[in-house]
Motif scaffolding. Sequence first.
Motif, PDB file in Angstrom:
ATOM      1  N   HIS A   8      19.482  20.532  40.039  1.00  0.00           N
ATOM      2  CA  HIS A   8      18.894  20.983  38.787  1.00  0.00           C
ATOM      3  C   HIS A   8      19.630  22.183  38.211  1.00  0.00           C
ATOM      4  O   HIS A   8      19.430  22.542  37.081  1.00  0.00           O
ATOM      5  CB  HIS A   8      17.441  21.357  39.015  1.00  0.00           C
TER       6      HIS A   8
ATOM      7  N   GLU B 212      19.270  20.047  46.707  1.00  0.00           N
ATOM      8  CA  GLU B 212      18.291  20.448  45.690  1.00  0.00           C
ATOM      9  C   GLU B 212      18.923  21.177  44.521  1.00  0.00           C
ATOM     10  O   GLU B 212      18.280  21.414  43.522  1.00  0.00           O
ATOM     11  CB  GLU B 212      17.240  21.403  46.263  1.00  0.00           C
TER      12      GLU B 212
ATOM     13  N   GLU C 175      14.125  28.158  41.439  1.00  0.00           N
ATOM     14  CA  GLU C 175      13.720  26.760  41.376  1.00  0.00           C
ATOM     15  C   GLU C 175      13.936  26.042  42.697  1.00  0.00           C
ATOM     16  O   GLU C 175      13.581  24.872  42.829  1.00  0.00           O
ATOM     17  CB  GLU C 175      14.499  26.024  40.278  1.00  0.00           C
ATOM     18  N   PHE C 176      14.525  26.702  43.645  1.00  0.00           N
ATOM     19  CA  PHE C 176      14.828  26.063  44.914  1.00  0.00           C
ATOM     20  C   PHE C 176      13.530  25.649  45.600  1.00  0.00           C
ATOM     21  O   PHE C 176      12.554  26.394  45.608  1.00  0.00           O
ATOM     22  CB  PHE C 176      15.606  27.044  45.785  1.00  0.00           C
ATOM     23  N   GLN C 177      13.543  24.441  46.165  1.00  0.00           N
ATOM     24  CA  GLN C 177      12.289  23.887  46.668  1.00  0.00           C
ATOM     25  C   GLN C 177      12.037  24.183  48.142  1.00  0.00           C
ATOM     26  O   GLN C 177      10.925  24.481  48.535  1.00  0.00           O
ATOM     27  CB  GLN C 177      12.288  22.359  46.479  1.00  0.00           C
ATOM     28  N   ASP C 178      13.080  24.107  48.963  1.00  0.00           N
ATOM     29  CA  ASP C 178      12.860  24.062  50.404  1.00  0.00           C
ATOM     30  C   ASP C 178      12.982  25.449  51.037  1.00  0.00           C
ATOM     31  O   ASP C 178      13.168  26.442  50.341  1.00  0.00           O
ATOM     32  CB  ASP C 178      13.869  23.100  51.027  1.00  0.00           C
ATOM     33  N   HIS C 179      12.889  25.475  52.337  1.00  0.00           N
ATOM     34  CA  HIS C 179      13.035  26.724  53.072  1.00  0.00           C
ATOM     35  C   HIS C 179      14.184  26.552  54.055  1.00  0.00           C
ATOM     36  O   HIS C 179      14.022  25.960  55.116  1.00  0.00           O
ATOM     37  CB  HIS C 179      11.728  27.062  53.777  1.00  0.00           C
TER      38      HIS C 179
ATOM     39  N   ARG D 274      10.939  34.445  45.681  1.00  0.00           N
ATOM     40  CA  ARG D 274      12.137  34.160  46.453  1.00  0.00           C
ATOM     41  C   ARG D 274      13.109  35.319  46.330  1.00  0.00           C
ATOM     42  O   ARG D 274      13.223  35.940  45.278  1.00  0.00           O
ATOM     43  CB  ARG D 274      12.780  32.885  45.952  1.00  0.00           C
TER      44      ARG D 274
END
Lengths: 182, 171, 395
Positions: free
Chosen positions: A176, A173, A156-160, A150
């Motif tokens: 965390h 998100e 740690e970010f999950q999405d796009h 990234r």
Amino acid sequence: MSLKEKVQAVIGGDLVELTDFRGDLCAEVPKGRCLQVLTRLKEEGGFDFLSDVIGMDNLHLYEKKKQKKGKKAEEETKPEKQGPPPPRFEVIYLLLSLETGERLQIRVRVPEDDLELPTITGLWRAADWPEREVFDMFGIRFKGHPNLRRLLMWDEFQDHPLRKDYPLEGKGEERHLNYDIG
Amino acid sequence: MGFQAIQGEGWLLAKAEQLINWGRSRSPWPFPYGTACCGIELMCALASGYDMARFGAERVAFTPRQCDVLIVAGTITKKMVPVLKRIYAQMAEPKWVLAVGACACSGGVFRTYSTHQGIGSVIPVDVYIPGCPPRPEGILYALLKLIDKIEADHPLYKQRSKVIEALEAAK
Amino acid sequence: MDLSLNGEGGNSVTKQVETICITTGPIEYSEYVTLNIGPIHPAMHGTLRVITRTDGETIISAKPEIGYLHRGVEKLGENMSYAQFLPITDRLNYCSAICNNVAYEMAVEKLLGIEVPPKAQLIRMIMMELARIADHQVCVGILGVDLGALTPFFYLIIQREEIYEIFEWHHGARLTNSMGAIGGVEADLPDRFHEKWPKLRNTIRKANDETDRLLTHNRIWMDRTIGVNAFCADDALNWGFTGPMLRACGVGRDLRKDEPYLMYDKIKFDIPTGKHGDVFDRYMVRMLEMEESVKIIDQAYQLYKEFPDDAPLMKKVPKIIRPPEGQIYHAIESPNGELGFFIKSDGSDKPYRIKIRPPCYMVYQAFEDLVKGEMISDLIACLSSINVIAGELDR
Ligand code: SF4
């Protein structure tokens, strides 16, 4: 030889579509041949400078078009059966010829179930961060990229986030992220 | 004698507080936490022309350990929030915070997935400065406001109960 | 120079990098030190962060970590109308906001297929060149500060206040200008500009002169800049460099000459180039470009005077802009290099996709190549000479 002819000559049989809008030429090439076409453009076509790599999500584009069509001619003709819908994602390479100052856009369509493209960092090192950004923002992976992590969002970010189905204010998100250091 | 002075609104206490406040308000050394556009205006305010040093912000501290005022100028993104918290935690007491610009106050024009909507929710802020960006005069005015606040402070009085406890324990 | 761990990030990157060093590094690597600089560090221009590994003072590797100012500008643009997005472009390169404004306006105008009146073009040019001077002044000033020369910064910043004064007269803001509108500019040059400019051009020259005398032949300055992270032209092109960084390497590429927009083709000016691509050349290119900008404004002002007072400044555009379907890319020469806007329209009143090509993004990705093998203090010099603007880097 005009730019159009030159592009047609260089890309040859791999050309799917060549559009011209306000003097900006955009050539579409199939996904599998993209690396070869770009190599040929660099070596034979004289497009030796990479300006940028752009990702795009066409999710809403087709929905809107469908709606428009549907409104106009709902009763008259049933929407004719077409082939499968065009792939959801697009990657656009902006090329520039330093000698002549001509610009060219190369468009590659990427379907949602096969989010992988060959990297072009071997041709232009300038593609390093732009490709990482496209991965970060759209989730399109570039095969062979030396450091595909990234770029802008944290690890740690999950999405796009630049996908069209991602809301502007996020899905939360970031929970965390450790806010309780102090 | 000192004990009695502390117990009431004693003369000694008041004078000592005045002395402390005088020292603190005349030297609010800033830590310029400039992240974005507001940082450039902060730079203008610190440099010649506006010259924030006139109001005691003489030494620009570039380390959080040796500063009094944290000037947060610019957008704080969600990726940046932990850093901001850590910087604030590293500062020695007494410490004050100025939030410069709409972004630091409330997120400003960037109401998006990656921008933190106002630093007030992660660290205590003393003076908010609106504007996108605020003019250097605005930043100077905020510094003066902060100085007023420091002068009206009771650094010893607040700790009175603690001092009394300590003294009583010592007895 | 104090390079203490001045606030390492709260995310896991540091930890990761360290574990990589420990687990996978060969044995001789174990003597290298991992040093984290930034994101809040006086020399890191706000939000940049570099994770370096050093052998003594020599840099073995330097990994830039960006995104600390990622504000989601592109996503924001997709949720705004075309006119609403204009003020957001100010916040990209905030040292020269006008260049961003004009670049965006011109991109939308290209999408609409209109051309703005000539007088408006000249006003845009004059304002853009003033912004370029202001940007270069900040860059040179900060470069001096980071290398320990505080005085030139003070000379230059007083100078810059006067440029800001003109901006304020014209469109009412100092830094985030939001100049003009899609279709032209909103106001003529202020009356006071006509008296101010002859004086201002002299003071700009004077400040530059003073900086020049203070720095250029200064022994310490020369030692710290000449030959420091020199870069060759082929590599620079391969990495996608543009602007002063590329010109310092000896490639005289400037969009104002190569792809003339506005009225730059009617104006005579030179493109200063360097030879070695080191910090000194970058500094010199920027200094000389300021001189050229003064020349450009002089000529543009001459052209401007030929127009009558009531010449049109705005092209008629509909209130709600709905460009036809299509995608365009338009680039101009911003102070840092090629600043491009890629806009895709789907026929509605909001852009379907906006992509900004920031110039310093392309330069900064080559950072490791630039500083490898240099000293830590040269890293600071390199970073300042690139003129990385975090707002435009992360968007
Ligand atoms: S408040 Fe405005 S000027 Fe300040 S950082 Fe935010 S966007 Fe930039």
